[in-house]
Design a protein around this motif. Sequence first.
Motif, short mmCIF file in Angstrom:
data_model
loop_
_atom_site.label_atom_id
_atom_site.label_comp_id
_atom_site.label_asym_id
_atom_site.label_seq_id
_atom_site.Cartn_x
_atom_site.Cartn_y
_atom_site.Cartn_z
N LEU A 157 0.81 -1.20 0.00
CA LEU A 157 0.00 0.00 0.00
C LEU A 157 0.86 1.27 0.00
CD1 LEU A 157 -2.90 1.06 0.40
CD2 LEU A 157 -2.63 0.68 2.85
N ARG A 158 1.93 1.26 0.77
CA ARG A 158 2.78 2.45 0.90
C ARG A 158 4.03 2.38 0.02
NH1 ARG A 158 5.98 5.73 0.67
NH2 ARG A 158 6.99 7.04 2.25
N LEU A 239 -11.05 2.42 4.61
CA LEU A 239 -9.76 2.53 3.91
C LEU A 239 -9.59 3.93 3.32
CD1 LEU A 239 -7.19 1.34 2.51
CD2 LEU A 239 -8.68 0.60 0.65
N LYS A 243 -6.87 6.78 4.03
CA LYS A 243 -6.01 7.30 2.94
C LYS A 243 -6.08 8.82 2.92
CE LYS A 243 -5.95 3.74 -0.64
NZ LYS A 243 -6.65 3.33 -1.88
N THR A 251 0.42 2.47 6.28
CA THR A 251 1.32 1.47 5.70
C THR A 251 0.71 0.06 5.68
OG1 THR A 251 2.42 1.42 7.85
CG2 THR A 251 3.53 2.61 6.10
N GLU A 254 -5.24 -4.55 6.38
CA GLU A 254 -5.48 -5.97 6.14
C GLU A 254 -6.87 -6.35 6.61
OE1 GLU A 254 -3.01 -8.27 5.00
OE2 GLU A 254 -1.91 -6.45 4.50
N THR A 351 -6.82 -10.29 -7.37
CA THR A 351 -7.10 -8.87 -7.13
C THR A 351 -8.38 -8.50 -7.86
OG1 THR A 351 -5.30 -8.51 -8.69
CG2 THR A 351 -5.19 -7.27 -6.65
N HIS A 382 -4.91 -8.45 1.66
CA HIS A 382 -4.32 -7.11 1.72
C HIS A 382 -5.33 -6.17 1.05
CE1 HIS A 382 -0.76 -9.48 2.59
NE2 HIS A 382 -0.81 -10.04 1.39
N GLY A 384 -6.06 -3.15 1.24
CA GLY A 384 -5.55 -1.87 0.74
C GLY A 384 -5.05 -1.95 -0.69
N ASP A 385 -4.67 -3.17 -1.14
CA ASP A 385 -4.19 -3.34 -2.52
C ASP A 385 -5.25 -4.00 -3.39
OD1 ASP A 385 -1.75 -2.71 -1.22
OD2 ASP A 385 -1.42 -4.84 -0.83
#
Length: 476
Positions: A157-158, A239, A243, A251, A254, A351, A382, A384-385
């Motif tokens: 993510l970061r 999320l 952000k 960072t 999950e 994804t 994950h 965030g991704d």
Amino acid sequence: MNSSAALNAFKALLTPAQILSVPEDMAPFLCDWRKRYFGKALAVLLPSNTAEVAQIVRICAEFHISLVPQGGNTGLCGGATPDQSGSQVVLSLKRMNHIRALDLDNQTITVEAGCILQSIQDAAAEQGLLFPLSLGAEGSCCIGGNLATNAGGTNVLRYGNARDLCLGLEVVTANGEIWHGLRGLRKDNTGYDLRDLFIGSEGTLGIISAAVLKLYPMPVCQWTSLVATPSIPATIQLLNLFKQKATSLLTGFEMMTAESLALTEKQFPQMRNPLGENPPFTVLIELSDHESEAHARNLVEAILAEALELGIATNAVIANSIAQANTFWQMREHITLAQAQEGANLKHDITIPLSAFENFITATDQVLREKYPQVRIINFGHLGDGNLHYNVAAPTGVDSTIFNAANEALVHDIIYSMVEKFGGSISAEHGIGQLKMRDLRAHKGAIAHDLMQMIKTALDPHNILNPNKVLPAKVN
Ligand SMILES: Cc1cc2nc3c(=O)[nH]c(=O)nc-3n(C[C@H](O)[C@H](O)[C@H](O)COP(=O)(O)OP(=O)(O)OC[C@H]3O[C@@H](n4cnc5c(N)ncnc54)[C@H](O)[C@@H]3O)c2cc1C
């Protein structure tokens, strides 16, 4: 005989300790972490330096022996396991574990392929720097394997995935030449990007022998919290709130479903969710701050208060010590271990665009449940991704081996066709290996698949590098 001539040549090059050929010695190198694939090998070779790797490849090329590169053997797609023929060699990079240089001005570290990921993190930390690649297997996976699989993990993510963290590579090509691409440049627009070609190629285009990696300033503190959310849309709103308010300090993000945590508690009873009874979704959120503990703590508290007010979070705990933060992460990391202990399950590392996440899960769950009403769906990832580990376990009381053998193809087809429908990818971070090789053409598209095949043929014309991984070996 090619194989005995090749073995003699290996013996002339390496010490006896660098050549394993007794079945018991080779056994740990011949099956994958999930114990799903079992292979045979002519030998396991353990070179100590790049020159030895290059000579091994030259011998293999001369005697038409194919080789399977291997790092920590923690890959989840069977990419590092040889086939059943007994004619391949496993090339373990484990002995090549030196840190060649740490450049403080350039903020880079140059490492050999067999360095354990955690040892690179530790070497950077000793200089007050961060190597941000982090994943559950970091105590045993090697950087060569991380780059060969373009590993993701918890900090994407970061900081991005392994590809984003690598500036240069040293690679042994299929004809045994050494490409010296170990450059620590952040800008280098000199035509085709060979580095990017080898990253993510899973040992099919070249053998990564060393790499230059990016380092970052070490944050002064990290705040880890566990947050209960009622639904997927609420989790995505949470999320986006983080952000927006925490920007680059965010960072980790999950997501764990109640089912995945119940399984962890069953297999590891000491792992209890501090939020109490598992809510529909438990989200682990990590902020890393370069300013001060107070700054980060105030920020986390303010964002969580807003989330509770908005109703997108229903409960939250902030870790009050590093030890407690570690137990939060262990909950997340133990899901994979709990699944392994419960029995083999059908894993899907996918994804999905976040905007389609909820519809994908609802639709896929529904189709699966129509076909298999009692099946257990163990989702986490994950978030965030946009990365979801959508895993399907046999109904309670049903033998998982029998269930998987009978239903694997259909379960994969159902899930991958839904991934396609919702604009996702069938491999987010684990790669293709042998597990997804047959599915790749349909999902990558014929043109992309043909281009990949052309690249493979150009770089490895005799198909000695990890054949039948990623792409099916061409019959000449
Ligand atoms: C508990 C657990 C948690 C995990 N979590 C994550 C996660 O969060 N994110 C993630 O992305 N993965 C995860 N993984 C998967 C795995 O750890 C990664 O794929 C890792 O990058 C593999 O590294 P390795 O050294 O073990 O490679 P191996 O398993 O040894 O090899 C993987 C592939 O790379 C090739 N290869 C290895 N070394 C080289 C080299 N030097 N040159 C060329 N090719 C090479 C092999 O031939 C094979 O195709 C997890 C695995 C486990 C067991």
